[in-house]
Design an enzyme around this catalytic site. Sequence first.
Site, mmCIF file in Angstrom:
data_model
loop_
_atom_site.group_PDB
_atom_site.id
_atom_site.type_symbol
_atom_site.label_atom_id
_atom_site.label_comp_id
_atom_site.label_asym_id
_atom_site.label_seq_id
_atom_site.Cartn_x
_atom_site.Cartn_y
_atom_site.Cartn_z
ATOM 1 N N THR A 88 6.943 -7.673 5.233
ATOM 2 C CA THR A 88 6.245 -6.886 6.391
ATOM 3 C C THR A 88 4.624 -7.258 6.456
ATOM 4 O O THR A 88 4.011 -7.290 7.418
ATOM 5 C CB THR A 88 6.535 -5.384 6.300
ATOM 6 O OG1 THR A 88 7.812 -5.321 6.342
ATOM 7 C CG2 THR A 88 5.618 -4.594 7.218
ATOM 8 N N LYS A 241 9.743 -0.298 -6.516
ATOM 9 C CA LYS A 241 9.946 0.409 -5.052
ATOM 10 C C LYS A 241 10.506 1.697 -5.359
ATOM 11 O O LYS A 241 11.694 1.617 -5.497
ATOM 12 C CB LYS A 241 10.316 -0.513 -4.259
ATOM 13 C CG LYS A 241 10.230 0.066 -2.786
ATOM 14 C CD LYS A 241 10.567 -1.016 -1.704
ATOM 15 C CE LYS A 241 10.578 -0.255 -0.218
ATOM 16 N NZ LYS A 241 10.855 -1.154 0.892
HETATM 17 N N1 ASP Z 1 12.311 -5.975 4.174
HETATM 18 C C1 ASP Z 1 11.097 -6.083 4.023
HETATM 19 C C2 ASP Z 1 10.994 -7.173 2.893
HETATM 20 O O1 ASP Z 1 10.916 -6.716 1.513
HETATM 21 C C3 ASP Z 1 9.928 -4.611 3.742
HETATM 22 C C4 ASP Z 1 8.660 -5.058 3.470
HETATM 23 O O2 ASP Z 1 8.238 -6.280 3.342
HETATM 24 O O3 ASP Z 1 8.016 -4.184 3.215
HETATM 25 O O4 ASP Z 1 10.287 -8.096 2.922
#
Ligand code: ASP
Length: 427
Positions: A88, A241
């Site tokens: 993200t 996380k």
């Molecule tokens: N699904 C994404 C990833 O892990 C979520 C993020 O980047 O925070 O790449």
Amino acid sequence: MGGKSVRTGDFVVIEKNNNQWKGIIIQVGRNLITLKLKSGYNIGIRVDNKTKIEKTIGEKIEKHKPVKFELKFDKTKPLVSILSAGGTIASSIDYKTGAISSSYPAEQLVNTVPELVNFANIKTEKILEEMSENLIPKDWKKIANSVFKELKESEGVIITHGTDTLSYTSSMLSFMLRNLNKPVVVTFAQKSSDRGSSDASMNLICSTITATKNLAEVVVVGHGTVSDDYCLINRGTKVRKMHSSQRNTFRPINTYPIGKVYPSEKVEFLSKYRKKEEVKEEPYLDDKIEEKVAIIKVYPGINPEIVDFYVDKGYKGLILEGTGLGHVNTGEISMLPQIKRAIEQGVIVGMTTQTIYGRVNPYIYSPARVLSNLGVIYLEDLLPETAYTKLMWVLGHTQNKEEVKEMMLKDVAGEFNKRLQPNQFLY
Ligand code: ASP
């Protein structure tokens, strides 16, 4: 007029409490409209029955062109490399579909956070363009190789990464980068970098500050609270996380954070960490791994044949995410026969706990003692994901049962904590 009659892409004038904003709508929530102002900034406006929204037909908004920041080399500052691995933090939102794609180049990231040059000379490179749930072991090797190469030139390396599987990467890097004598910082964002509410800027600022410090470990740096007050520096092997969307998602597990870093540049170290001068030998990259390793979560009603599946597929290692102190089903449905068979076939079986916090212990309840006697390795306070990456790395070096056991229980990258403290729980 409520938010309902306007849509994404409409140019509007919004008036509320004697304030007026003009801009293009980029998101319509139930009571919230996100507007891109002419300045390029995004603003969220809460809509109530006193809010006036007018569509301005025909008015045009020029496409916001980001000001390209000229990166000049400052001899008084260290060089820090930012490697983008996707996620993200490296993505932008497609306002038509609301979807997020991971294609925001690293340079653009720096252009949006020009403050970074106050702390270091910044060099950027994109190494991957993936959401982290799509990463596979060969990507960890790629990241480790790129980091190792950058460390020859830079004082510190930052990897921008998706949050979902970030701690797998940070722990694998901790094992692959041997005699690490500089900071390697993995950072992230829960909201894409082009959104007003993004956590990317502060995480990048904190990471850049950390990357210039006397620290010789792989760490994860990001928001420590839901506000923008400070970031936590967490060890790459003892972090996880812990929230699906909150910005302070990465928490230290079974340890205290290494420190806190404030956007003002202040750093408070809170626990023991490795300093550069403590590393006497040459750094090297050791990326040999055995990929045939799996994690099995134990739960009521599990079909024990899942263990046979992996054994028959030629897997060399299994990490059990046991219940409580490290248990598996031993009642009407029992996993013992399958685990015994796996071990007899030479598969290494390690035990961790799905409680996340605390350590496993085979000496309290007798079924766990049976497992330990069968040869299941009780992995102390290791996180299941750290146990998984470590077992891959260890099996990449030896498949001798005794040697694997010895290496699995030996501290390689700060992954064990001999003395757990009550306050480390839910830190
Ligand atoms: N699904 C994404 C990833 O892990 C979520 C993020 O980047 O925070 O790449």
